[in-house]
Design a protein around this motif. Sequence first.
Motif, PDB file in Angstrom:
ATOM      1  N   SER A 186       0.823  -1.219   0.000  1.00 37.75           N
ATOM      2  CA  SER A 186       0.000   0.000   0.000  1.00 37.75           C
ATOM      3  C   SER A 186       0.853   1.264   0.000  1.00 37.75           C
ATOM      4  O   SER A 186       0.342   2.356   0.255  1.00 37.75           O
ATOM      5  CB  SER A 186      -0.933   0.004   1.216  1.00 37.75           C
ATOM      6  OG  SER A 186      -0.190   0.104   2.419  1.00 37.75           O
ATOM      7  N   ALA A 187       2.155   1.113  -0.279  1.00 38.48           N
ATOM      8  CA  ALA A 187       3.046   2.276  -0.296  1.00 38.48           C
ATOM      9  C   ALA A 187       2.607   3.277  -1.365  1.00 38.48           C
ATOM     10  O   ALA A 187       2.027   2.909  -2.395  1.00 38.48           O
ATOM     11  CB  ALA A 187       4.481   1.822  -0.562  1.00 38.48           C
ATOM     12  N   ASP A 188       2.886   4.540  -1.109  1.00 34.23           N
ATOM     13  CA  ASP A 188       2.524   5.593  -2.062  1.00 34.23           C
ATOM     14  C   ASP A 188       3.213   5.361  -3.406  1.00 34.23           C
ATOM     15  O   ASP A 188       4.419   5.110  -3.473  1.00 34.23           O
ATOM     16  CB  ASP A 188       2.933   6.961  -1.519  1.00 34.23           C
ATOM     17  CG  ASP A 188       2.122   7.360  -0.297  1.00 34.23           C
ATOM     18  OD1 ASP A 188       1.014   6.818  -0.128  1.00 34.23           O
ATOM     19  OD2 ASP A 188       2.601   8.203   0.481  1.00 34.23           O
ATOM     20  N   SER A 189       2.439   5.408  -4.471  1.00 32.46           N
ATOM     21  CA  SER A 189       2.987   5.227  -5.817  1.00 32.46           C
ATOM     22  C   SER A 189       1.974   5.748  -6.830  1.00 32.46           C
ATOM     23  O   SER A 189       0.854   6.139  -6.470  1.00 32.46           O
ATOM     24  CB  SER A 189       3.281   3.746  -6.093  1.00 32.46           C
ATOM     25  OG  SER A 189       2.072   3.018  -6.209  1.00 32.46           O
ATOM     26  N   ASP A 190       2.362   5.703  -8.105  1.00 28.73           N
ATOM     27  CA  ASP A 190       1.460   6.170  -9.161  1.00 28.73           C
ATOM     28  C   ASP A 190       0.249   5.256  -9.331  1.00 28.73           C
ATOM     29  O   ASP A 190      -0.771   5.669  -9.890  1.00 28.73           O
ATOM     30  CB  ASP A 190       2.213   6.258 -10.498  1.00 28.73           C
ATOM     31  CG  ASP A 190       3.282   7.337 -10.489  1.00 28.73           C
ATOM     32  OD1 ASP A 190       3.175   8.260  -9.652  1.00 28.73           O
ATOM     33  OD2 ASP A 190       4.231   7.254 -11.297  1.00 28.73           O
ATOM     34  N   ILE A 191       0.372   4.003  -8.886  1.00 25.93           N
ATOM     35  CA  ILE A 191      -0.733   3.051  -9.080  1.00 25.93           C
ATOM     36  C   ILE A 191      -1.427   2.685  -7.765  1.00 25.93           C
ATOM     37  O   ILE A 191      -2.287   1.813  -7.741  1.00 25.93           O
ATOM     38  CB  ILE A 191      -0.225   1.761  -9.762  1.00 25.93           C
ATOM     39  CG1 ILE A 191       0.821   1.062  -8.874  1.00 25.93           C
ATOM     40  CG2 ILE A 191       0.330   2.057 -11.141  1.00 25.93           C
ATOM     41  CD1 ILE A 191       1.190  -0.324  -9.358  1.00 25.93           C
ATOM     42  N   GLU A 192      -1.053   3.359  -6.682  1.00 24.66           N
ATOM     43  CA  GLU A 192      -1.586   2.984  -5.369  1.00 24.66           C
ATOM     44  C   GLU A 192      -3.108   3.092  -5.310  1.00 24.66           C
ATOM     45  O   GLU A 192      -3.794   2.223  -4.764  1.00 24.66           O
ATOM     46  CB  GLU A 192      -0.937   3.855  -4.288  1.00 24.66           C
ATOM     47  CG  GLU A 192      -1.244   3.411  -2.861  1.00 24.66           C
ATOM     48  CD  GLU A 192      -2.429   4.152  -2.276  1.00 24.66           C
ATOM     49  OE1 GLU A 192      -3.122   3.572  -1.420  1.00 24.66           O
ATOM     50  OE2 GLU A 192      -2.662   5.303  -2.688  1.00 24.66           O
TER      51      GLU A 192
END
Length: 233
Positions: A186-192
């Motif tokens: 669930s880390a912050d990312s473009d696809i989160e």
Amino acid sequence: MVEMSTGTTNLVRTLDSMDFLKMDRRTFMKAVSALGATAFLGTYQTEIVNALEFAETKLIWIHGSECTGCSESLLNGGNPDVAQALTKLNVNLAYHETLCMQQGIWNDGELVNTSELNSEILLEDLYKEGNYILVVEGSIPNGPDGSGRYLVIGNKTFKETLGEAAENANAIVAVGACACWGGITSADSDIEKETDYRGVAFKKTDASKGMLKELGIDKPVINIPGCPAHPDW
């Protein structure tokens, strides 16, 4: 002639040796209480021991999006090791996808339809029986668009599997960071936002977005975080 038990005989001897008339009120009350407890324990000692023995606890352990690190951690535990702990605490590990043998046996191109050889049937039977503790290892994807189809096992989303397993569970244990709040998935990312990985009761720090809340299931949850969770926890 009625024979007295050893405990009763000792109690009678103790009573004979006491001079209750010379006791003050506080000492008298203490003596009577102690004698009453002695008589009670002597009479019901077998029943008390039986009541204190651990009743069997049935565990169902399911896996979502994870690396199986928490199961590995459990297996690496010592003093007691996992086998000793299960035996001592009278725990029946009824289902664990990594440790159980029942993983789908095929015969002439068809799945064997018995719980002894087919893990899906075994799991369904356990759900129906109820009265178990559900252990969840790994996060639960809610994406895309709430479908949960970023994790499909046996043509069923893990979101669905969690819902079925949680329905008749007495309580749920979320093991590891992923199951507790989504962990690294669930880390912050473009696809989160698209994948939308969640924990059982939390998404990161938000309890309103835990997967149980999404499924409309209200069950007590024990969170054991860590990556992996320590076996002593």
